[in-house]
Design an enzyme around this catalytic site. Structure first.
Site, PDB file in Angstrom:
ATOM      1  N   GLY A   1     -15.491   7.925  12.318  1.00 17.00           N
ATOM      2  CA  GLY A   1     -16.947   8.554  11.561  1.00 17.00           C
ATOM      3  C   GLY A   1     -15.851   9.427  10.162  1.00 17.00           C
TER       4      GLY A   1
ATOM      5  N   MET B   1     -14.351   5.979   3.617  1.00 17.94           N
ATOM      6  CA  MET B   1     -12.973   5.503   3.309  1.00 17.94           C
ATOM      7  C   MET B   1     -14.596   4.978   2.080  1.00 17.94           C
ATOM      8  SD  MET B   1     -10.738   2.184   4.442  1.00 17.94           S
ATOM      9  CE  MET B   1      -9.561   0.978   4.052  1.00 17.94           C
ATOM     10  N   PRO B   2     -12.900   4.760   0.386  1.00 20.42           N
ATOM     11  CA  PRO B   2     -13.575   4.262  -0.313  1.00 20.42           C
ATOM     12  C   PRO B   2     -13.665   3.022  -0.501  1.00 20.42           C
ATOM     13  CG  PRO B   2     -12.008   6.269  -0.476  1.00 20.42           C
ATOM     14  CD  PRO B   2     -12.163   5.700   0.528  1.00 20.42           C
TER      15      PRO B   2
ATOM     16  N   LEU C   1     -13.275   0.891  -2.311  1.00 19.36           N
ATOM     17  CA  LEU C   1     -12.385  -0.053  -3.863  1.00 19.36           C
ATOM     18  C   LEU C   1     -11.334   0.859  -3.923  1.00 19.36           C
ATOM     19  CD1 LEU C   1     -11.986  -2.685  -6.398  1.00 19.36           C
ATOM     20  CD2 LEU C   1     -13.044  -0.383  -7.078  1.00 19.36           C
ATOM     21  N   GLY C   2     -10.198   0.383  -3.439  1.00 20.05           N
ATOM     22  CA  GLY C   2      -8.796   1.577  -3.687  1.00 20.05           C
ATOM     23  C   GLY C   2      -8.221   0.027  -4.834  1.00 20.05           C
TER      24      GLY C   2
ATOM     25  N   GLY D   1      -4.266  -0.771  -4.001  1.00 16.42           N
ATOM     26  CA  GLY D   1      -2.747  -1.461  -3.077  1.00 16.42           C
ATOM     27  C   GLY D   1      -1.538  -1.705  -4.158  1.00 16.42           C
TER      28      GLY D   1
ATOM     29  N   ASP E   1      -2.817   2.203  -0.666  1.00 18.37           N
ATOM     30  CA  ASP E   1      -2.913   1.348   0.189  1.00 18.37           C
ATOM     31  C   ASP E   1      -1.093   1.254  -0.576  1.00 18.37           C
ATOM     32  OD1 ASP E   1      -4.323  -0.528   2.477  1.00 18.37           O
ATOM     33  OD2 ASP E   1      -2.040  -1.108   1.497  1.00 18.37           O
TER      34      ASP E   1
ATOM     35  N   TYR F   1       7.436  -1.863   2.290  1.00 22.99           N
ATOM     36  CA  TYR F   1       6.695  -2.202   0.667  1.00 22.99           C
ATOM     37  C   TYR F   1       7.930  -1.507   0.135  1.00 22.99           C
ATOM     38  CZ  TYR F   1       2.214  -3.640   1.305  1.00 22.99           C
ATOM     39  OH  TYR F   1       0.963  -4.580   1.811  1.00 22.99           O
TER      40      TYR F   1
ATOM     41  N   LYS G   1       1.266   1.709   6.334  1.00 22.82           N
ATOM     42  CA  LYS G   1       1.683   1.153   7.275  1.00 22.82           C
ATOM     43  C   LYS G   1       2.642   1.237   8.245  1.00 22.82           C
ATOM     44  CE  LYS G   1      -1.225  -2.384   4.820  1.00 22.82           C
ATOM     45  NZ  LYS G   1      -0.876  -1.421   3.323  1.00 22.82           N
TER      46      LYS G   1
ATOM     47  N   HIS H   1       0.438  -3.626  10.940  1.00 18.40           N
ATOM     48  CA  HIS H   1       1.267  -4.096  10.137  1.00 18.40           C
ATOM     49  C   HIS H   1       1.367  -5.343  10.186  1.00 18.40           C
ATOM     50  CE1 HIS H   1       3.108  -4.815   5.728  1.00 18.40           C
ATOM     51  NE2 HIS H   1       2.426  -4.867   5.905  1.00 18.40           N
TER      52      HIS H   1
END
Length: 283
Positions: A9, A12-13, A15-16, A18, A43, A48, A73, A107
């Site tokens: 439910g 979430m957009p 387009l984001g 990263g 994201d 990273y 992640k 990940h």
């Protein structure tokens, strides 16, 4: 902003922004610029190395937490996987300066996947993650995880671009209520994506770039996408994809570009399994 509804439910957009391969010293500025451009989905990942910079940008933005959708992640954990997964999430939250993430993804499909997933399920129940999911899971591994656990992944983030379109993967995800998310939507410019004649010609009809056509194509397939850039102008251009719609014929033209093969690496290749499966992050 268009949104998708996850299997629990949560909105979430589609387009984001990263931050993969953005150096930590450039990440804070990039995220500040992305937030100013209107992005609300961010994201990142422990692997990273830039979660702290993302956290600083979130804090300095002044944007209310409830308006943001933050993903990070989990990297592969040593035994005991459940305890180490919980610790890894808590470490990520500390670096981000947040009390929870909106989406926590496994990940890689390696190591004690079941132990890690049980810990992620518990983290979701405890409110540390609003939704949990996976990345880089091929259909066989994804279905195995769904059939043998209590909670199905909300998202599977996989390589998806015009040259590797993953239609069969998306069909399976739809069947089981898993949201398809793309990484590498621009194929990192391979196969001359940014000047590709098919994509560029389609773009001319709307005064859009090949990159904007690719983002629109992903959105019309109901695939969440997270383009990255350190250029404010390019960020704004990537965000400007909601004022046109590709025709069925144009979607079919892009469909013809599919090679059915990765442009990067195969997560089922033994050499890649060995390389990624043995890699551990510095704590």
């Amino acid at each position: 902003m268009q949104t998708v509804t996850l299997n629990n439910g949560i909105e979430m957009p589609i387009l984001g922004f990263g931050v993969y391969q953005i150096p930590p010293e450039q990440t804070e500025r990039a995220v500040v610029d992305a937030l100013a451009a209107g992005y609300r989905l961010l994201d990142t990942a422990a692997a990273y190395g830039n979660e702290e910079a993302v956290g600083r940008a979130i804090k300095s933005s002044g944007i209310p937490r409830e308006e943001l959708f933050v993903t990070t992640k989990l990297w592969i954990q040593d035994a005991p996987a459940e305890e180490n997964t919980r610790r890894a999430l808590e470490t990520s939250l500390t670096k981000l300066g947040l009390g929870h993430v909106d989406l926590y993804l496994m990940h890689q499909p390696y190591g004690d996947v079941y132990g890690q997933w049980r810990a992620m399920e518990a983290a979701g129940r405890d409110g540390l993650a609003k939704a949990i999911g996976v990345a880089n899971f091929y259909p066989d591994r994804l279905l195995d995880l769904i059939l043998n656990n209590e909670i199905a992944p909300a998202v599977n983030q996989i390589e998806t671009h015009p040259f590797f379109q993953r239609a069969a993967d998306q069909d399976l995800m739809r069947e089981h209520g898993v949201q398809h998310q793309s990484w590498g939507g621009f194929a990192e410019g391979r196969n001359d994506l940014f000047t590709h004649p098919v994509l560029s010609e389609i773009g001319k009809a709307y005064d859009k770039s090949a990159a904007q056509v690719v983002l629109r194509w992903l959105i019309q397939r109901d695939i969440v996408t997270i383009p990255k850039s350190v250029s404010p102008d390019r960020m704004a251009q990537n965000f400007d994809v909601f004022d046109f719609e590709l025709t069925e014929g144009q979607m079919a033209q892009i469909a013809d570009l599919d090679t059915g093969r990765t442009l990067f690496f195969d997560h089922r290749d033994p050499e890649m399994v060995a390389r990624l499966g043995k890699h551990r992050l510095d704590s």
